[in-house]
Design a protein around this motif. Structure first.
Motif, PDB file in Angstrom:
ATOM      1  N   MET B  76       0.702  -1.288  -0.096  1.00 22.87           N
ATOM      2  CA  MET B  76      -0.047   0.049  -0.138  1.00 22.87           C
ATOM      3  C   MET B  76       0.879   1.330   0.077  1.00 22.87           C
ATOM      4  O   MET B  76       0.664   1.973  -0.708  1.00 22.87           O
ATOM      5  CB  MET B  76      -1.020  -0.015   1.142  1.00 22.87           C
ATOM      6  N   ARG B  77       2.075   1.355   0.510  1.00 22.67           N
ATOM      7  CA  ARG B  77       2.978   2.451   0.800  1.00 22.67           C
ATOM      8  C   ARG B  77       3.480   2.778  -0.507  1.00 22.67           C
ATOM      9  O   ARG B  77       3.544   4.077  -1.030  1.00 22.67           O
ATOM     10  CB  ARG B  77       4.209   1.994   1.560  1.00 22.67           C
ATOM     11  N   GLU B  78       3.523   1.726  -1.426  1.00 20.45           N
ATOM     12  CA  GLU B  78       3.990   1.958  -2.771  1.00 20.45           C
ATOM     13  C   GLU B  78       3.324   2.651  -3.625  1.00 20.45           C
ATOM     14  O   GLU B  78       3.699   3.024  -4.877  1.00 20.45           O
ATOM     15  CB  GLU B  78       4.720   0.496  -3.283  1.00 20.45           C
ATOM     16  N   ILE B  79       1.989   2.761  -3.312  1.00 20.57           N
ATOM     17  CA  ILE B  79       1.144   3.471  -4.141  1.00 20.57           C
ATOM     18  C   ILE B  79       1.451   4.811  -4.396  1.00 20.57           C
ATOM     19  O   ILE B  79       1.667   5.547  -3.660  1.00 20.57           O
ATOM     20  CB  ILE B  79      -0.562   3.618  -3.738  1.00 20.57           C
ATOM     21  N   ASP B  80       1.711   5.223  -5.771  1.00 20.58           N
ATOM     22  CA  ASP B  80       2.349   6.550  -6.065  1.00 20.58           C
ATOM     23  C   ASP B  80       1.325   7.571  -6.521  1.00 20.58           C
ATOM     24  O   ASP B  80       0.676   7.469  -7.418  1.00 20.58           O
ATOM     25  CB  ASP B  80       3.284   6.572  -7.079  1.00 20.58           C
ATOM     26  N   ALA B  81       1.325   8.793  -5.575  1.00 18.97           N
ATOM     27  CA  ALA B  81       0.439   9.750  -5.922  1.00 18.97           C
ATOM     28  C   ALA B  81       0.418  10.644  -7.357  1.00 18.97           C
ATOM     29  O   ALA B  81      -0.164  11.050  -7.877  1.00 18.97           O
ATOM     30  CB  ALA B  81       0.266  10.756  -4.970  1.00 18.97           C
ATOM     31  N   ASN B  82       1.796  10.138  -7.857  1.00 21.28           N
ATOM     32  CA  ASN B  82       2.220  10.822  -9.035  1.00 21.28           C
ATOM     33  C   ASN B  82       2.133  10.024 -10.416  1.00 21.28           C
ATOM     34  O   ASN B  82       2.350  10.353 -11.350  1.00 21.28           O
ATOM     35  CB  ASN B  82       3.565  11.724  -9.007  1.00 21.28           C
ATOM     36  N   GLY B  83       1.819   8.811  -9.972  1.00 24.28           N
ATOM     37  CA  GLY B  83       1.827   7.744 -11.108  1.00 24.28           C
ATOM     38  C   GLY B  83       0.425   7.982 -11.827  1.00 24.28           C
ATOM     39  O   GLY B  83      -0.261   8.775 -11.430  1.00 24.28           O
ATOM     40  N   ASP B  84       0.308   7.076 -12.830  1.00 22.00           N
ATOM     41  CA  ASP B  84      -1.061   6.874 -13.461  1.00 22.00           C
ATOM     42  C   ASP B  84      -2.256   6.303 -12.582  1.00 22.00           C
ATOM     43  O   ASP B  84      -1.804   5.085 -12.072  1.00 22.00           O
ATOM     44  CB  ASP B  84      -0.808   6.287 -14.758  1.00 22.00           C
ATOM     45  N   PRO B  85      -3.066   7.199 -12.357  1.00 21.05           N
ATOM     46  CA  PRO B  85      -4.217   6.439 -11.297  1.00 21.05           C
ATOM     47  C   PRO B  85      -4.556   5.023 -11.521  1.00 21.05           C
ATOM     48  O   PRO B  85      -4.481   4.335 -10.672  1.00 21.05           O
ATOM     49  CB  PRO B  85      -5.195   7.362 -11.181  1.00 21.05           C
ATOM     50  N   LEU B  86      -5.202   4.914 -12.648  1.00 21.88           N
ATOM     51  CA  LEU B  86      -5.596   3.649 -12.707  1.00 21.88           C
ATOM     52  C   LEU B  86      -4.389   2.520 -12.811  1.00 21.88           C
ATOM     53  O   LEU B  86      -4.619   1.473 -12.063  1.00 21.88           O
ATOM     54  CB  LEU B  86      -6.423   3.426 -14.252  1.00 21.88           C
ATOM     55  N   GLU B  87      -3.311   2.671 -13.221  1.00 21.12           N
ATOM     56  CA  GLU B  87      -2.420   1.795 -13.312  1.00 21.12           C
ATOM     57  C   GLU B  87      -1.733   1.611 -12.049  1.00 21.12           C
ATOM     58  O   GLU B  87      -1.470   0.486 -11.408  1.00 21.12           O
ATOM     59  CB  GLU B  87      -1.192   2.226 -14.436  1.00 21.12           C
ATOM     60  N   GLU B  88      -1.816   2.653 -11.284  1.00 23.18           N
ATOM     61  CA  GLU B  88      -1.278   2.342  -9.886  1.00 23.18           C
ATOM     62  C   GLU B  88      -2.178   1.614  -9.026  1.00 23.18           C
ATOM     63  O   GLU B  88      -1.776   0.712  -8.002  1.00 23.18           O
ATOM     64  CB  GLU B  88      -1.226   3.857  -9.160  1.00 23.18           C
ATOM     65  N   ILE B  89      -3.480   1.683  -9.075  1.00 28.27           N
ATOM     66  CA  ILE B  89      -4.212   0.972  -8.418  1.00 28.27           C
ATOM     67  C   ILE B  89      -4.256  -0.432  -8.802  1.00 28.27           C
ATOM     68  O   ILE B  89      -4.320  -1.551  -8.049  1.00 28.27           O
ATOM     69  CB  ILE B  89      -5.929   1.385  -8.413  1.00 28.27           C
ATOM     70  N   LEU B  90      -4.137  -0.666 -10.140  1.00 29.99           N
ATOM     71  CA  LEU B  90      -4.107  -2.282 -10.791  1.00 29.99           C
ATOM     72  C   LEU B  90      -2.838  -2.698 -10.384  1.00 29.99           C
ATOM     73  O   LEU B  90      -2.589  -3.971  -9.917  1.00 29.99           O
ATOM     74  CB  LEU B  90      -4.506  -2.200 -12.192  1.00 29.99           C
ATOM     75  N   ALA B  91      -1.831  -2.051 -10.193  1.00 31.73           N
ATOM     76  CA  ALA B  91      -0.482  -2.577  -9.687  1.00 31.73           C
ATOM     77  C   ALA B  91      -0.620  -2.882  -8.173  1.00 31.73           C
ATOM     78  O   ALA B  91      -0.043  -3.980  -7.857  1.00 31.73           O
ATOM     79  CB  ALA B  91       0.593  -1.497 -10.034  1.00 31.73           C
ATOM     80  N   TYR B  92      -1.057  -2.176  -7.718  1.00 29.99           N
ATOM     81  CA  TYR B  92      -1.377  -2.500  -6.143  1.00 29.99           C
ATOM     82  C   TYR B  92      -2.088  -3.597  -5.843  1.00 29.99           C
ATOM     83  O   TYR B  92      -1.874  -4.654  -5.153  1.00 29.99           O
ATOM     84  CB  TYR B  92      -2.283  -1.315  -5.375  1.00 29.99           C
ATOM     85  N   VAL B  93      -3.127  -3.833  -6.747  1.00 30.10           N
ATOM     86  CA  VAL B  93      -4.012  -5.106  -6.500  1.00 30.10           C
ATOM     87  C   VAL B  93      -2.966  -6.110  -6.761  1.00 30.10           C
ATOM     88  O   VAL B  93      -3.108  -7.294  -6.139  1.00 30.10           O
ATOM     89  CB  VAL B  93      -5.134  -5.249  -7.440  1.00 30.10           C
ATOM     90  N   GLN B  94      -2.335  -6.045  -7.859  1.00 30.26           N
ATOM     91  CA  GLN B  94      -1.327  -7.164  -8.190  1.00 30.26           C
ATOM     92  C   GLN B  94      -0.210  -7.409  -6.941  1.00 30.26           C
ATOM     93  O   GLN B  94      -0.032  -8.784  -6.742  1.00 30.26           O
ATOM     94  CB  GLN B  94      -0.661  -7.099  -9.585  1.00 30.26           C
ATOM     95  N   ARG B  95       0.083  -6.393  -6.468  1.00 32.22           N
ATOM     96  CA  ARG B  95       1.041  -6.645  -5.621  1.00 32.22           C
ATOM     97  C   ARG B  95       0.630  -7.323  -4.155  1.00 32.22           C
ATOM     98  O   ARG B  95       0.871  -8.278  -3.795  1.00 32.22           O
ATOM     99  CB  ARG B  95       1.871  -5.324  -5.091  1.00 32.22           C
ATOM    100  N   LYS B  96      -0.691  -6.920  -4.135  1.00 31.14           N
ATOM    101  CA  LYS B  96      -1.271  -7.332  -2.801  1.00 31.14           C
ATOM    102  C   LYS B  96      -1.633  -9.022  -3.241  1.00 31.14           C
ATOM    103  O   LYS B  96      -1.564  -9.830  -2.297  1.00 31.14           O
ATOM    104  CB  LYS B  96      -2.743  -6.826  -2.542  1.00 31.14           C
ATOM    105  N   LEU B  97      -1.957  -8.965  -4.337  1.00 27.75           N
ATOM    106  CA  LEU B  97      -2.337 -10.770  -4.667  1.00 27.75           C
ATOM    107  C   LEU B  97      -1.176 -11.446  -4.610  1.00 27.75           C
ATOM    108  O   LEU B  97      -0.949 -12.707  -4.201  1.00 27.75           O
ATOM    109  CB  LEU B  97      -2.948 -10.323  -6.245  1.00 27.75           C
ATOM    110  N   GLN B  98      -0.037 -11.091  -5.134  1.00 26.75           N
ATOM    111  CA  GLN B  98       1.420 -11.687  -5.022  1.00 26.75           C
ATOM    112  C   GLN B  98       1.805 -12.020  -3.467  1.00 26.75           C
ATOM    113  O   GLN B  98       2.145 -13.080  -3.159  1.00 26.75           O
ATOM    114  CB  GLN B  98       2.228 -10.702  -5.725  1.00 26.75           C
ATOM    115  N   MET B  99       1.332 -10.953  -2.775  1.00 26.96           N
ATOM    116  CA  MET B  99       1.474 -11.387  -1.385  1.00 26.96           C
ATOM    117  C   MET B  99       0.673 -12.571  -0.821  1.00 26.96           C
ATOM    118  O   MET B  99       1.427 -13.549   0.083  1.00 26.96           O
ATOM    119  CB  MET B  99       1.024 -10.180  -0.494  1.00 26.96           C
TER     120      MET B  99
END
Lengths: 204, 204
Positions: B76-99
């Motif tokens: 969750m910390r890695e969510i970047d406020a300056n990144g592309d919003p949709l891609e940031e969230i999708l990447a977060y979901v994938q990181r969490k799933l990987q966990m």
DNA sequence: GCGGGATTTGACCAACTGGTCAAACTCACG
DNA sequence: CGTGAGTTTGACCAGTTGGTCAAATCCCGC
């Protein structure tokens, strides 16, 4: 000694009281964490008296599980293959969410057991739940093939509904702590409806 | 007696072995269901030896929790406020799933504890997790206000991500039983990406 | 109101569990 | 080496827990 004739008035009352108390204690502490004494005092009976009605702690637990599993699966049974697909699924989600609000102890009882590997429940799950899921999966697949709802993996779709709705019961303390003073169940119905509507509305 | 000087080689090795064994046992049986003997034999040490390194079973548990909570919140910390919003969230979901795939024991450890009311974790959650969530909620809200992602309840959005991804670790036995012989983690990434893409892509 | 089955319980037990402790052993270092 | 701190453990303890049992009490149909 307890005979297996038709139950007397007292037997009915006490068995019900014991199972209600068992639900309270098992759902809060898990099987291992619950003690027969706790259940007894919750039920307002003595420990030896509980063991007069149930041969063991284990028997109380399995009796409770098999009594509740049916009710727990009812919302899924009500999905009507002949109804409007999207509305049927949305209604199922709302029924399931309602269950989490109204019967959180039941949800946590199952959660506790499954998280720990479901040692006493796997058999029931692998018949009742498996069959029911297979039936409804076929319905979903048919709806997708007919273009009534967007195509996705039907099993994962069902898992997602379980995960999202039961989360509000199983992780209740966490959710409430992060939302206070709001009640999570105020906004949850709308959130889930929006989510599944966007997910499943066919993109023609 | 164990002094709080800088740890010796042996201390480092044994503390690590104990915490690893504790994770194995606590995640499978919950705090109450785990025994110090089980942890000891899993760690290949004697029971009094465990209690030489940790003053009590409770201390092992809380040491484990505080060691793991940080790692658990990293995605969750890695969510970047300056990144592309949709891609940031999708990447977060994938990181969490990987966990969930790579660290299911950690997920079940927390699940066990929270389902039972988080008696030994509520304090940590109500500071670390609460602050982090507040921070990321602000980011989500800004993205929604800017029309970068579809508008929804940001807290429920986060809950949904936790629920969906952790479900695959916490309810692993059930999910695997219903999907066999398939591996749930084969289709889950795509399913979750599709779900959140449909959910969050702005409808201009 | 009484006889016998149904119900209840106090006393008890063996197994288990978290934790203690003194004695023994090991190891790094001068 | 030897020595003292660091480490390990067998024996033990008190509290808890699931479960037993014989005796006592209750309750229903006759």
């Amino acid at each position: 000694m307890l005979k297996d004739r038709s139950p007397t008035r007292i037997q009915k009352k006490n068995r019900a009281a014991i199972l209600e108390a068992a639900l309270e204690v098992f759902s809060a502490h898990g099987f291992r964490g619950a003690t027969v004494d706790q259940i007894a005092s919750q039920a307002g009976l003595s420990k030896p008296n509980l063991l007069y009605y149930f041969p063991s702690k284990e028997a109380m637990f399995t009796a409770l599980l098999s009594e509740l599993l049916d009710t727990w699966l009812d919302p899924m049974r009500e999905i009507d293959a002949n109804g409007d697909p999207l509305e049927e699924i949305l209604a199922y989600v709302q029924r399931k969410l309602q269950m989490s609000r109204d019967y959180p102890r039941e949800s946590r009882l199952f959660a506790n057991e499954i998280v720990q590997g479901a040692p006493r429940m796997l058999e029931a799950l692998s018949t009742d739940l498996r069959d029911l899921l297979a039936e409804k999966e076929a319905v979903l697949t048919a709806w997708m093939a007919a273009g009534k709802i967007n195509t996705t993996h039907p099993k994962h779709l069902m898992f997602s509904i379980w995960a999202l709705t039961q989360h509000y019961a199983d992780f209740d303390v966490q959710v409430r702590m992060l939302m206070e003073p709001e009640d999570p169940f105020d906004a949850a119905p709308e959130f889930l409806e929006t989510l599944y509507r966007r997910m499943l509305t066919p993109t023609s």
